[in-house]
Structure formats: C-alpha cells, structure tokens
Design a protein around this motif. Sequence first.
Motif, PDB file in Angstrom:
ATOM      1  N   LEU A 181       4.212 -13.725   6.307  1.00 56.69           N
ATOM      2  CA  LEU A 181       3.539 -12.470   5.973  1.00 56.69           C
ATOM      3  C   LEU A 181       4.535 -11.337   6.109  1.00 56.69           C
ATOM      4  N   PHE A 182       4.688 -10.533   5.056  1.00 57.09           N
ATOM      5  CA  PHE A 182       5.632  -9.424   5.114  1.00 57.09           C
ATOM      6  C   PHE A 182       5.021  -8.186   4.484  1.00 57.09           C
ATOM      7  N   SER A 183       5.398  -7.018   5.015  1.00 55.75           N
ATOM      8  CA  SER A 183       5.008  -5.761   4.385  1.00 55.75           C
ATOM      9  C   SER A 183       6.159  -5.294   3.514  1.00 55.75           C
ATOM     10  N   SER A 184       5.846  -4.580   2.436  1.00 52.58           N
ATOM     11  CA  SER A 184       6.907  -4.184   1.520  1.00 52.58           C
ATOM     12  C   SER A 184       6.453  -3.060   0.603  1.00 52.58           C
ATOM     13  N   HIS A 185       7.442  -2.278   0.149  1.00 52.03           N
ATOM     14  CA  HIS A 185       7.205  -1.303  -0.917  1.00 52.03           C
ATOM     15  C   HIS A 185       7.566  -1.899  -2.270  1.00 52.03           C
ATOM     16  N   GLU A 186       8.118  -3.116  -2.276  1.00 52.73           N
ATOM     17  CA  GLU A 186       8.528  -3.761  -3.529  1.00 52.73           C
ATOM     18  C   GLU A 186       7.337  -4.481  -4.143  1.00 52.73           C
ATOM     19  N   ILE A 187       6.380  -3.696  -4.635  1.00 50.40           N
ATOM     20  CA  ILE A 187       5.125  -4.263  -5.112  1.00 50.40           C
ATOM     21  C   ILE A 187       5.336  -5.144  -6.335  1.00 50.40           C
ATOM     22  N   GLY A 237       0.852  -1.189   0.000  1.00 55.01           N
ATOM     23  CA  GLY A 237       0.000   0.000   0.000  1.00 55.01           C
ATOM     24  C   GLY A 237       0.882   1.231   0.000  1.00 55.01           C
ATOM     25  N   ALA A 238       0.265   2.374  -0.187  1.00 60.67           N
ATOM     26  CA  ALA A 238       1.011   3.629  -0.226  1.00 60.67           C
ATOM     27  C   ALA A 238       1.589   3.950   1.156  1.00 60.67           C
ATOM     28  N   ASN A 239       2.584   4.825   1.183  1.00 62.35           N
ATOM     29  CA  ASN A 239       3.172   5.275   2.449  1.00 62.35           C
ATOM     30  C   ASN A 239       2.103   5.874   3.365  1.00 62.35           C
ATOM     31  N   GLY A 240       2.154   5.510   4.640  1.00 63.58           N
ATOM     32  CA  GLY A 240       1.231   6.089   5.612  1.00 63.58           C
ATOM     33  C   GLY A 240      -0.163   5.501   5.595  1.00 63.58           C
ATOM     34  N   ILE A 241      -0.372   4.442   4.847  1.00 64.82           N
ATOM     35  CA  ILE A 241      -1.721   3.875   4.731  1.00 64.82           C
ATOM     36  C   ILE A 241      -2.081   3.020   5.942  1.00 64.82           C
ATOM     37  N   GLY A 242      -1.046   2.550   6.696  1.00 63.53           N
ATOM     38  CA  GLY A 242      -1.328   1.781   7.904  1.00 63.53           C
ATOM     39  C   GLY A 242      -0.792   0.362   7.906  1.00 63.53           C
ATOM     40  N   LYS A 243       0.150   0.071   7.030  1.00 62.99           N
ATOM     41  CA  LYS A 243       0.684  -1.303   6.950  1.00 62.99           C
ATOM     42  C   LYS A 243       1.354  -1.734   8.257  1.00 62.99           C
ATOM     43  N   SER A 244       2.226  -0.882   8.776  1.00 63.40           N
ATOM     44  CA  SER A 244       2.926  -1.233  10.023  1.00 63.40           C
ATOM     45  C   SER A 244       1.959  -1.313  11.200  1.00 63.40           C
ATOM     46  N   THR A 245       0.966  -0.431  11.203  1.00 62.38           N
ATOM     47  CA  THR A 245      -0.051  -0.470  12.267  1.00 62.38           C
ATOM     48  C   THR A 245      -0.814  -1.781  12.214  1.00 62.38           C
ATOM     49  N   MET A 258      -3.710  -2.548   0.849  1.00 58.77           N
ATOM     50  CA  MET A 258      -4.417  -1.552   1.641  1.00 58.77           C
ATOM     51  C   MET A 258      -4.591  -0.264   0.841  1.00 58.77           C
ATOM     52  N   LYS A 259      -5.827   0.224   0.815  1.00 58.35           N
ATOM     53  CA  LYS A 259      -6.125   1.528   0.225  1.00 58.35           C
ATOM     54  C   LYS A 259      -6.793   2.387   1.294  1.00 58.35           C
ATOM     55  N   ALA A 260      -7.114   3.619   0.941  1.00 51.87           N
ATOM     56  CA  ALA A 260      -7.647   4.566   1.923  1.00 51.87           C
ATOM     57  C   ALA A 260      -8.904   4.051   2.611  1.00 51.87           C
ATOM     58  N   ASN A 261      -9.816   3.456   1.852  1.00 53.35           N
ATOM     59  CA  ASN A 261     -11.085   3.023   2.439  1.00 53.35           C
ATOM     60  C   ASN A 261     -11.410   1.564   2.157  1.00 53.35           C
ATOM     61  N   GLU A 262     -10.418   0.825   1.657  1.00 54.35           N
ATOM     62  CA  GLU A 262     -10.665  -0.562   1.281  1.00 54.35           C
ATOM     63  C   GLU A 262      -9.434  -1.418   1.543  1.00 54.35           C
ATOM     64  N   LEU A 263      -9.673  -2.711   1.713  1.00 54.98           N
ATOM     65  CA  LEU A 263      -8.586  -3.668   1.806  1.00 54.98           C
ATOM     66  C   LEU A 263      -8.952  -4.882   0.964  1.00 54.98           C
ATOM     67  N   TYR A 264      -8.011  -5.319   0.150  1.00 52.14           N
ATOM     68  CA  TYR A 264      -8.224  -6.468  -0.716  1.00 52.14           C
ATOM     69  C   TYR A 264      -7.249  -7.579  -0.330  1.00 52.14           C
ATOM     70  N   CYS A 265      -7.713  -8.816  -0.380  1.00 54.56           N
ATOM     71  CA  CYS A 265      -6.864  -9.965  -0.099  1.00 54.56           C
ATOM     72  C   CYS A 265      -7.173 -11.049  -1.121  1.00 54.56           C
ATOM     73  N   ASP A 266      -6.196 -11.336  -1.987  1.00 52.41           N
ATOM     74  CA  ASP A 266      -6.457 -12.285  -3.072  1.00 52.41           C
ATOM     75  C   ASP A 266      -5.134 -12.666  -3.730  1.00 52.41           C
ATOM     76  N   GLN A 267      -5.198 -13.568  -4.678  1.00 56.03           N
ATOM     77  CA  GLN A 267      -4.023 -13.916  -5.474  1.00 56.03           C
ATOM     78  C   GLN A 267      -3.649 -12.726  -6.353  1.00 56.03           C
ATOM     79  N   PRO A 268      -2.354 -12.508  -6.609  1.00 59.07           N
ATOM     80  CA  PRO A 268      -1.927 -11.369  -7.430  1.00 59.07           C
ATOM     81  C   PRO A 268      -2.624 -11.295  -8.782  1.00 59.07           C
ATOM     82  N   LEU A 301      -3.838   2.427  -7.055  1.00 55.33           N
ATOM     83  CA  LEU A 301      -3.105   2.377  -5.801  1.00 55.33           C
ATOM     84  C   LEU A 301      -2.362   3.686  -5.530  1.00 55.33           C
ATOM     85  N   PHE A 302      -1.885   4.332  -6.607  1.00 57.36           N
ATOM     86  CA  PHE A 302      -1.165   5.601  -6.503  1.00 57.36           C
ATOM     87  C   PHE A 302      -1.798   6.628  -7.451  1.00 57.36           C
TER      88      PHE A 302
END
Length: 263
Positions: free
Chosen positions: A204-210, A46-54, A223-233, A245-246
Amino acid sequence: MKKETSHIILKAEQLSIGYKTKKAETVIASDINFKLKKGQLIGLVGANGIGKSTLLRTLIKVQPALSGSISLNNKNINTTSTQDLAKQLSIVLTEPLTSKNLSVYELVALGRHPYTNWIGNLTDKDNTIVRESLAQVNITDLKDRRCYELSDGQLQKVMIARALAQDTDVIVLDEPTTHLDMYHKAYILKLLKKLTEKTGKTILFSSHEIDLAIQLCDTMIVMKANELYCDQPCNLISKGVFDTLFPEDLIVFDKTIGNFRIK
C-alpha cells in the motif's frame, strides 16, 4: 463468503482519523471503510491536504484513530503488540534517514530487528533474507556502499529492500516517489508491482502520481473531502470518481485514455 474473508488482509471499519488534544478534536476524514486483499498493489491518492498521510499513520498505529477499527490479519491492531505488528507490517516513510553512514547491507539488515536477539546478532537465515532482499530490488552491487553516497532513487530502493527483509505480509509506503524524476517514479512503482506478483505481499502506497497508479495498481483508494472510494482503477474510472478529484478550471480527467490533461 469464507473464501473472500480469507483473502482480506487489512480492513478499516467506520474509521475516523484526525487529531485530538485536551481541548478539541480535529476530524480529517470519517466514515472510512475498505477491505484490502492479500497480494495486491494498492495506491492511495487524493488532493494535497486531504489526509492521505494521516490515514497511513493511523493504519500503521503511529497515530491513534479517533474512532472505528483497523484489522490486520483479522485482528484489531490496538490489541496487537508492537513486536507482533512489526512481524506483520513494515513501513517506508518520507522522513530523512538518520543513519546514512551505514552501509547498504547494514541498513537493509535493520529490517531483521523484530527477529534478532536483544544484541541484534544476525543468524545465517537473517543474512540469507537480507541478501535475497537486495537481489529482489537489484541492488546487490551496492551492498558495500555507504548510504550517503547514494542517489535518491538508489536510497529508495534500499528502503524498500529493508522493508522486504522485515518479511511482513504488508508493506506501507508514504509517497515513495517523492524527489524522483519521471523515469525513476515509474521505475519504483513498477518495481512495487513486480514485488507483489513475486512475493505475494500486499503493498500500500500513497502517491501524487495518479496516472501511473491507475496503470499499475490492482486497487486504488481515492480520498475526497467527504467520501472515500476503494475499487479497481477501471471501476473508479467508469464511476467518474476521478472526474471531480480536482477543480475543473485547470485540469480534467480524460476517461478515454485514463489520465489527466490540462484544460
């Protein structure tokens, strides 16, 4: 239905994450729902500051959820003791290492802490697991080196070995490729993929290497501003999840090759 449930190892339901003080509650993301299967490599992007680490901190019980529930092995983590949680879930965070004077072997051996006696003595079984963990990430030759002597890439492999030595069902990593060059970013993520296939662990890992995550992950959480998706790439690409996403003024997602390019 039972067969599907038996393979779900980590689940979030109606989860809301953020920060709470005596005066106010700050919601970072809400209505989070996903089910993660055993033995998969899962990338959180997700974009910077979207809440991945949280989100990661909430999943590992470092930060309390505002509402909703998180289940690990079909048990709510809030009713799981710290000791039991440490035997099911291991963590590799981005915080600076405070014990760089330890040898590689000593640091990896810390992963056995949930199983050792109060003195911390290692049994023959513990030492065997430590040696196996070193071998799994190809750093046996570094076992006697001090951690302060290591490169960033080598140190990251040591931290992954420590998580392996903890022998948990799930390993969670927060941006494991930070400070690494392109080659070592790809190396670490490919290593994680290999470990899921060899050990059956869920990683499970977080990354900017999309772009790399799209190529290597079995499942992705976007993760997006108002949505979260979980699926195969591939499904996320076909649904157009990465297209928005951006902001489109600078980069766009190219569905034909599955990565971002400068506009």
